[in-house]
Design an enzyme around this catalytic site. Structure first.
Site, PDB file in Angstrom:
ATOM      1  N   SER A  10      42.841  58.748  44.244  1.00 59.13           N
ATOM      2  CA  SER A  10      43.671  58.264  43.149  1.00 59.13           C
ATOM      3  C   SER A  10      45.122  58.194  43.587  1.00 59.13           C
ATOM      4  O   SER A  10      45.631  59.113  44.220  1.00 59.13           O
ATOM      5  CB  SER A  10      43.549  59.204  41.942  1.00 59.13           C
ATOM      6  N   HIS A  35      41.269  54.424  43.458  1.00 56.42           N
ATOM      7  CA  HIS A  35      41.120  54.747  42.037  1.00 56.42           C
ATOM      8  C   HIS A  35      42.465  54.596  41.336  1.00 56.42           C
ATOM      9  O   HIS A  35      43.485  55.145  41.777  1.00 56.42           O
ATOM     10  CB  HIS A  35      40.619  56.186  41.894  1.00 56.42           C
ATOM     11  N   ASP A  37      44.365  55.171  37.877  1.00 54.83           N
ATOM     12  CA  ASP A  37      44.358  55.876  36.598  1.00 54.83           C
ATOM     13  C   ASP A  37      45.361  55.235  35.647  1.00 54.83           C
ATOM     14  O   ASP A  37      46.574  55.389  35.802  1.00 54.83           O
ATOM     15  CB  ASP A  37      44.715  57.351  36.808  1.00 54.83           C
ATOM     16  N   MET A  39      47.009  55.053  32.058  1.00 48.71           N
ATOM     17  CA  MET A  39      47.231  55.945  30.920  1.00 48.71           C
ATOM     18  C   MET A  39      48.265  55.349  29.978  1.00 48.71           C
ATOM     19  O   MET A  39      49.243  54.753  30.427  1.00 48.71           O
ATOM     20  CB  MET A  39      47.704  57.314  31.409  1.00 48.71           C
ATOM     21  N   HIS A  68      40.358  52.959  35.991  1.00 56.64           N
ATOM     22  CA  HIS A  68      39.916  53.926  34.973  1.00 56.64           C
ATOM     23  C   HIS A  68      40.885  53.828  33.797  1.00 56.64           C
ATOM     24  O   HIS A  68      42.016  54.317  33.873  1.00 56.64           O
ATOM     25  CB  HIS A  68      39.904  55.318  35.608  1.00 56.64           C
ATOM     26  N   MET A  70      42.289  54.894  30.630  1.00 58.09           N
ATOM     27  CA  MET A  70      42.453  55.978  29.650  1.00 58.09           C
ATOM     28  C   MET A  70      43.420  55.470  28.587  1.00 58.09           C
ATOM     29  O   MET A  70      44.543  55.965  28.431  1.00 58.09           O
ATOM     30  CB  MET A  70      42.960  57.239  30.352  1.00 58.09           C
ATOM     31  N   MET A 139      34.465  63.246  33.570  1.00 60.51           N
ATOM     32  CA  MET A 139      35.747  63.932  33.741  1.00 60.51           C
ATOM     33  C   MET A 139      35.506  65.428  33.923  1.00 60.51           C
ATOM     34  O   MET A 139      34.831  66.067  33.110  1.00 60.51           O
ATOM     35  CB  MET A 139      36.638  63.707  32.522  1.00 60.51           C
ATOM     36  N   ASP A 175      35.734  63.033  38.356  1.00 64.77           N
ATOM     37  CA  ASP A 175      37.179  62.870  38.461  1.00 64.77           C
ATOM     38  C   ASP A 175      37.873  64.080  37.856  1.00 64.77           C
ATOM     39  O   ASP A 175      37.711  64.365  36.672  1.00 64.77           O
ATOM     40  CB  ASP A 175      37.585  61.591  37.704  1.00 64.77           C
TER      41      ASP A 175
END
Length: 227
Positions: A10, A35, A37, A39, A68, A70, A139, A175
């Site tokens: 990540s 990866h 992330d 957010m 991913h 979120m 997670m 993760d």
């Protein structure tokens, strides 16, 4: 047959001022996927980046880009992440009421579809959509920040999901808190894609290759796939 262990470092733990160099160095160091992330400061208590970062990273590497999300809602942004170059788009079970529709949309955009569940969410929440997913992301920390400690109890959930997905072409990704010390338990439970942030990037670019190799070898030894 045991699937090969894949590493998806990540970039959340990277210095964003040098993100291009980090991506190139991770690619050269043996990352299988990158990866990403994403957010929003709403679904999780942090803000990271959006489709423009994915687009920038896409220009730097030919490796699989693993986005991913979120974020909530996710549906209005799925096309943007697909157009930016994400290969896998993962949405959270907890992020909206129409998970089935979200996964259908990702597939319709020509991307691999992933579904993620938080530590407090039972695996039964994803059972109705398994026919629509290519990846289940478990997670092993509460999402929002890098550098958290692995929650060991999640391994039992991974085992149950491994049983649920038996016979299907579904990757199981874990993760949160993945290191050379925690990767064996996750891999033994059935995870074949390991996301590592802090543990992958610690020590700077001259350490990336050794960091990734250490995590991979620990997981492979635990699953009996180490040559």
């Amino acid at each position: 047959m045991t699937k090969p262990i894949l590493l998806a470092p990540s970039i959340l733990s990277a210095d964003f001022a040098t993100i291009g160099d980090v991506v190139r160095d991770l690619d050269a160091a043996g990352a299988d996927w990158i990866h990403l992330d994403v957010m929003d400061g709403h679904f999780v208590p942090n803000i990271s980046f959006g489709p423009d970062m994915v687009r920038a990273v896409r220009r730097l590497t030919g490796k699989t880009l693993d986005a991913h999300l979120m974020i909530a809602p996710a549906d209005p942004y799925l096309a943007a992440f697909a157009e930016a170059g994400a290969d896998i788009i993962t949405v959270h079970t907890e992020a909206g009421p129409h998970l089935h529709r979200s996964l259908q949309t990702i597939r319709a955009l020509g991307k691999r579809a992933g579904v993620a569940i938080n530590p407090g969410t039972p695996e039964s929440a994803i059972e109705p959509v398994l026919d629509l997913v290519d990846l289940v992301l478990v997670m092993s920390v509460n999402p929002g920040f890098g550098g958290q400690a692995f929650i060991p109890a999640v391994c039992e959930k991974i085992r149950r999901i491994t049983a649920m997905t038996a016979g299907r072409e579904i990757d199981i990704q874990v993760d949160g808190g993945i290191t050379a010390e925690t990767a064996p338990a996750a891999a033994q439970a059935g995870a074949n894609v390991l996301v590592a942030g802090s543990a992958a990037l610690k020590g700077g670019p001259e350490r990336y290759r050794d960091n990734l190799a250490g995590i991979r070898q620990a997981a492979e030894r635990a699953t009996g796939t180490w040559a």
